[in-house]
Design an enzyme around this catalytic site. Structure first.
Site, PDB file in Angstrom:
ATOM      1  CE  LYS A  52      28.288  93.194   8.085  1.00 42.60           C
ATOM      2  NZ  LYS A  52      27.017  92.480   8.275  1.00 42.60           N
ATOM      3  CE  LYS A  76      20.996  91.348   2.456  1.00 43.79           C
ATOM      4  NZ  LYS A  76      22.287  90.816   1.706  1.00 43.79           N
ATOM      5  CE  LYS A 117      24.645  82.792   5.394  1.00 43.74           C
ATOM      6  NZ  LYS A 117      25.809  83.327   4.729  1.00 43.74           N
TER       7      LYS A 117
HETATM    8  P1  TYM Z   1      26.681  86.150   1.418  1.00 40.75           P
HETATM    9  O1  TYM Z   1      27.103  85.067   2.393  1.00 40.75           O
HETATM   10  O2  TYM Z   1      25.903  87.247   2.113  1.00 40.75           O
HETATM   11  O3  TYM Z   1      25.559  85.791   0.477  1.00 40.75           O
HETATM   12  C1  TYM Z   1      25.985  84.455  -0.348  1.00 40.75           C
HETATM   13  C2  TYM Z   1      25.203  84.728  -1.553  1.00 40.75           C
HETATM   14  O4  TYM Z   1      23.971  84.539  -1.301  1.00 40.75           O
HETATM   15  C3  TYM Z   1      23.291  85.870  -2.170  1.00 40.75           C
HETATM   16  N1  TYM Z   1      22.089  86.093  -1.220  1.00 40.75           N
HETATM   17  C4  TYM Z   1      20.953  86.365  -1.943  1.00 40.75           C
HETATM   18  N2  TYM Z   1      20.452  86.390  -2.834  1.00 40.75           N
HETATM   19  C5  TYM Z   1      19.326  86.850  -3.135  1.00 40.75           C
HETATM   20  N3  TYM Z   1      18.401  87.158  -1.972  1.00 40.75           N
HETATM   21  C6  TYM Z   1      18.746  87.237  -1.028  1.00 40.75           C
HETATM   22  N4  TYM Z   1      18.176  87.493   0.057  1.00 40.75           N
HETATM   23  C7  TYM Z   1      20.345  86.742  -0.470  1.00 40.75           C
HETATM   24  N5  TYM Z   1      21.024  86.903   0.635  1.00 40.75           N
HETATM   25  C8  TYM Z   1      22.377  86.410   0.146  1.00 40.75           C
HETATM   26  C9  TYM Z   1      24.309  86.734  -2.356  1.00 40.75           C
HETATM   27  O5  TYM Z   1      24.066  87.760  -3.384  1.00 40.75           O
HETATM   28  C10 TYM Z   1      25.501  85.948  -2.590  1.00 40.75           C
HETATM   29  O6  TYM Z   1      25.810  85.786  -3.854  1.00 40.75           O
HETATM   30  N6  TYM Z   1      30.404  89.014  -0.127  1.00 40.75           N
HETATM   31  C11 TYM Z   1      29.777  87.727  -0.457  1.00 40.75           C
HETATM   32  C12 TYM Z   1      30.650  86.509  -0.220  1.00 40.75           C
HETATM   33  C13 TYM Z   1      31.775  86.551  -1.285  1.00 40.75           C
HETATM   34  C14 TYM Z   1      31.723  86.196  -2.613  1.00 40.75           C
HETATM   35  C15 TYM Z   1      33.148  86.424  -3.214  1.00 40.75           C
HETATM   36  C16 TYM Z   1      30.926  86.113  -3.362  1.00 40.75           C
HETATM   37  C17 TYM Z   1      33.063  86.792  -0.931  1.00 40.75           C
HETATM   38  N7  TYM Z   1      33.942  86.619  -1.822  1.00 40.75           N
HETATM   39  C18 TYM Z   1      33.423  86.317  -4.285  1.00 40.75           C
HETATM   40  C19 TYM Z   1      30.940  85.976  -4.733  1.00 40.75           C
HETATM   41  C20 TYM Z   1      32.576  85.960  -5.255  1.00 40.75           C
HETATM   42  C21 TYM Z   1      28.568  87.664   0.669  1.00 40.75           C
HETATM   43  O7  TYM Z   1      28.688  88.216   1.706  1.00 40.75           O
HETATM   44  O8  TYM Z   1      27.798  86.867   0.528  1.00 40.75           O
END
Ligand code: TYM
Length: 329
Positions: free
Chosen positions: A111, A194, A197
């Site tokens: 970031k 990867k 969004k």
């Molecule tokens: P975020 O919003 O970036 O992504 C949400 C979930 O999607 C998975 N993910 C992926 N998995 C495989 N390949 C990809 N290209 C890919 N892009 C995203 C992420 O691994 C995630 O599981 N910090 C987290 C949100 C969060 C969270 C939590 C998750 C906040 N508190 C507590 C679990 C438990 C996040 O930014 O996810």
């Protein structure tokens, strides 16, 4: 029974990575375990979204959760900011989280590179809030993609530290979880990294069939294998990773065989990939369209979810306060 929790930030429509990393595994578990799934809107504030978009995104993500198969009658579905207890728990946990260890996380370093003019405290303490999300329900399993592995390692560390410092056996150590065992990383269609969004390389659960075909046909490839059984370059391996997620094992074996024999035609591979992605996404997209305008239903789901989440979270917070010595006079 185990407690399972997962969440996704509300920064835009969900993509295939979110689906295979978090949602799909969670949907499979919701009937067997005590399950919480939430929309991480506090976390999305770290990148300063437009307030109007934040609200729209929360609504879209909720509709996408439900369309992907989350069942509000069995799982607790809620918005992070509807459960203010998590903010207090995060504050309390931050007293035992060290700046050095937070500065060393890959996501923070990433970031800093991406938004050098907005290195806010929320970014640094992001893993603490995430640990609070998990620990407030004392979850033991967390369905996530590979990119979240380090955050879960920190969550375990915070839990252990808390237990040791206060000589209690209160927080369990959570494990990342997927059904195949291996944590998945869905790559982008641009050949590297990867799917994300905001990376411009994603296929979204709301994409039309035509948009999916167009994106897949434009995916980066190379000039093809030059000798039988030659090692696969990353750009091609990426297409196979997505193929493994959306297609049958027979289809994957067929194209692997063609690759090994140097007979693969990328056009055919891409056509197959696009059709199999459509097979996953089209039914979800149709359900999103049915759900998204039913405001009364969406608000009912979140009201019920917030009540259940606050009950669980409130009980944990009361205990943490007591353990740390915060007592009423
Ligand atoms: P975020 O919003 O970036 O992504 C949400 C979930 O999607 C998975 N993910 C992926 N998995 C495989 N390949 C990809 N290209 C890919 N892009 C995203 C992420 O691994 C995630 O599981 N910090 C987290 C949100 C969060 C969270 C939590 C998750 C906040 N508190 C507590 C679990 C438990 C996040 O930014 O996810």
């Amino acid at each position: 029974m185990e407690t399972v929790l997962s969440g996704i930030r509300s920064t835009g429509n969900l993509h295939l990575g979110n689906y295979f990393g978090a949602l799909k595994n969670f949907v499979k578990m919701q009937h067997e375990e005590r399950c919480f799934f939430f929309i991480a809107d506090y976390h999305s504030l770290t990148t300063h979204p437009d307030p109007k978009m934040l609200h729209v995104n929360v609504k879209n993500v909720l509709a996408e959760y439900l369309a992907a198969g989350l069942d509000p009658e069995v799982a607790t579905i809620y918005v992070q900011s509807d459960v203010p207890e998590v903010a207090e728990l995060s504050l309390l946990l931050s007293m035992h989280a060290y700046v050095g260890e937070l500065e060393r996380t890959t996501s923070f370093k990433d970031k800093i590179r991406k938004q050098p003019n907005n290195v806010n405290i929320g970014l640094l303490s992001y893993p603490v809030l995430m640990a609070a999300d998990i620990l407030q329900h004392r979850a033991t399993r967390v369905p996530v993609g590979k990119d979240q592995e380090q955050h879960l390692e920190l969550t375990r560390r915070f839990a252990r530290r808390f237990n040791q410092l206060y000589q209690v056996d209160f927080f369990p150590e959570c494990q990342p979880y997927t059904f195949g065992g291996e944590l998945i990383k869905i790559p982008g269609l641009d050949g590297t990294g990867k799917m994300g969004k905001s990376e411009g390389n994603g296929i979204f659960l709301t994409d039309s069939d035509a948009a999916i075909r167009k994106k897949v046909m434009k995916a980066v490839t190379d000039s093809g294998p030059t000798a039988p059984d030659s090692p696969m370059p990353e750009v091609i391996a990426n297409l196979f990773t997505i193929l493994k997620a959306v297609s049958t094992p027979d289809t994957v074996a067929h194209y692997t065989e063609l690759w090994n024999r140097c007979e693969i035609r990328y056009g055919d591979l891409k056509k197959q990939l696009a059709e199999d992605i459509i097979g996953v996404i089209a039914p979800i997209r149709e359900r999103i369209q049915d759900i998204i305008n039913d405001e009364a239903y969406l608000s009912r789901v979140l009201k019920q979810g917030a009540e259940k989440a606050r009950e669980s979270s409130g009980a944990t917070l009361a205990e943490v306060r007591r353990i740390m010595g915060i007592k009423p006079f």
